[in-house]
Design a protein around this motif. Structure first.
Motif, PDB file in Angstrom:
ATOM      1  N   GLN A  88       8.633   6.221  47.872  1.00  0.00           N
ATOM      2  CA  GLN A  88       9.199   5.407  47.969  1.00  0.00           C
ATOM      3  C   GLN A  88       7.902   3.975  49.284  1.00  0.00           C
ATOM      4  N   ASN A 142      20.640   6.370  50.949  1.00  0.00           N
ATOM      5  CA  ASN A 142      20.697   5.830  52.464  1.00  0.00           C
ATOM      6  C   ASN A 142      19.269   5.628  52.951  1.00  0.00           C
ATOM      7  N   PHE A 143      17.937   5.914  52.298  1.00  0.00           N
ATOM      8  CA  PHE A 143      16.446   6.415  52.814  1.00  0.00           C
ATOM      9  C   PHE A 143      15.874   5.438  52.506  1.00  0.00           C
ATOM     10  N   GLN A 155      16.605   2.448  55.369  1.00  0.00           N
ATOM     11  CA  GLN A 155      16.522   2.581  55.994  1.00  0.00           C
ATOM     12  C   GLN A 155      14.906   1.309  56.410  1.00  0.00           C
ATOM     13  N   LEU A 156      14.979   1.267  54.967  1.00  0.00           N
ATOM     14  CA  LEU A 156      13.584   0.162  54.954  1.00  0.00           C
ATOM     15  C   LEU A 156      14.364  -2.208  54.994  1.00  0.00           C
ATOM     16  N   THR A 157      15.347  -1.782  54.982  1.00  0.00           N
ATOM     17  CA  THR A 157      15.849  -2.725  55.345  1.00  0.00           C
ATOM     18  C   THR A 157      15.804  -3.506  56.592  1.00  0.00           C
ATOM     19  N   GLU A 202      22.217  10.469  50.023  1.00  0.00           N
ATOM     20  CA  GLU A 202      20.313  10.541  50.737  1.00  0.00           C
ATOM     21  C   GLU A 202      18.980   9.825  49.904  1.00  0.00           C
ATOM     22  N   LYS A 258       9.336  10.478  49.909  1.00  0.00           N
ATOM     23  CA  LYS A 258       9.168   9.588  51.126  1.00  0.00           C
ATOM     24  C   LYS A 258       7.716   8.655  49.825  1.00  0.00           C
TER      25      LYS A 258
END
Length: 195
Positions: free
Chosen positions: A132, A166-167, A170-172, A163, A129
């Motif tokens: 990212q 995909n994480f 999620q910011l798309t 994982e 996190k």
């Protein structure tokens, strides 16, 4: 199956490279060579001003990426691995090297390309996190983020390749636009643009 709860420490990688100078066969594996070519071909531009490679290892992909960059910063946690990368890239003046463990240390620069290849699953959720957030903060609007990760199970790794991808996915729609996705038998590639 139980997986580690902590990110893998630099000592894990340093020990690997001291036992074997190429523990994942980056120099000799047909699989790695094909994956590297696919990675380079996925770049939507032939020229980047300032690129970041997180986890440059022994520099095989670094050397392939360098011709596309005015400046390329390759970071890794292993001095033993990075010494090989420096030797491999000695004639590539645009390549810089630093020892840094992400997310504890992150370059204080802006990039128009960030490559996270075969690194994200070494982090636990908290560190992923933070990583990212740092990647997004240091990526120019319109800049590219290229993720490439092995997707099979590895008990030593805190996360899986899926994982990690995909994480970021999620910011798309908020911070990233998904430009390209590719899945092969053993790895996955996703290309994003900063919005």
């Amino acid at each position: 199956m139980n997986k580690p709860k902590n990110s893998l420490p630099p000592s894990y990688f340093e020990q690997m490279y001291r036992k074997n100078s190429d523990p994942w066969d980056f120099e000799t594996s047909d699989y790695e060579a094909q994956k590297y070519q696919t990675t380079i071909k996925a770049l939507p531009k032939t020229h980047y001003h300032n690129a970041l490679e997180i986890g440059g290892s022994i520099g095989v992909l670094t050397a392939l990426l360098a011709p596309y960059c005015d400046s390329l910063l390759s970071i890794d946690v292993s001095q033993t691995a990075q010494q090989q990368a420096i030797a491999r890239c000695k004639d590539l003046s645009q390549v810089r090297f630093e020892i840094a463990q992400v997310p504890q240390v992150y370059p204080d620069e802006m990039f128009d390309l960030t490559l996270l290849s075969e690194v994200g699953y070494y982090l636990n959720w908290d560190d992923l996190k933070k990583t990212q957030r740092l990647i997004i903060e240091h990526l120019h609007v319109g800049g590219h983020l290229l993720l490439v990760h092995w997707t099979l199970f590895a008990k030593d790794y805190p996360l899986t390749g899926d994982e990690v991808h995909n994480f970021f996915g999620q910011l798309t729609g908020t911070h990233l636009k998904h430009l390209h996705g590719l899945r092969r038998e053993q790895y996955r590639l996703d290309l994003f643009e900063r919005v």
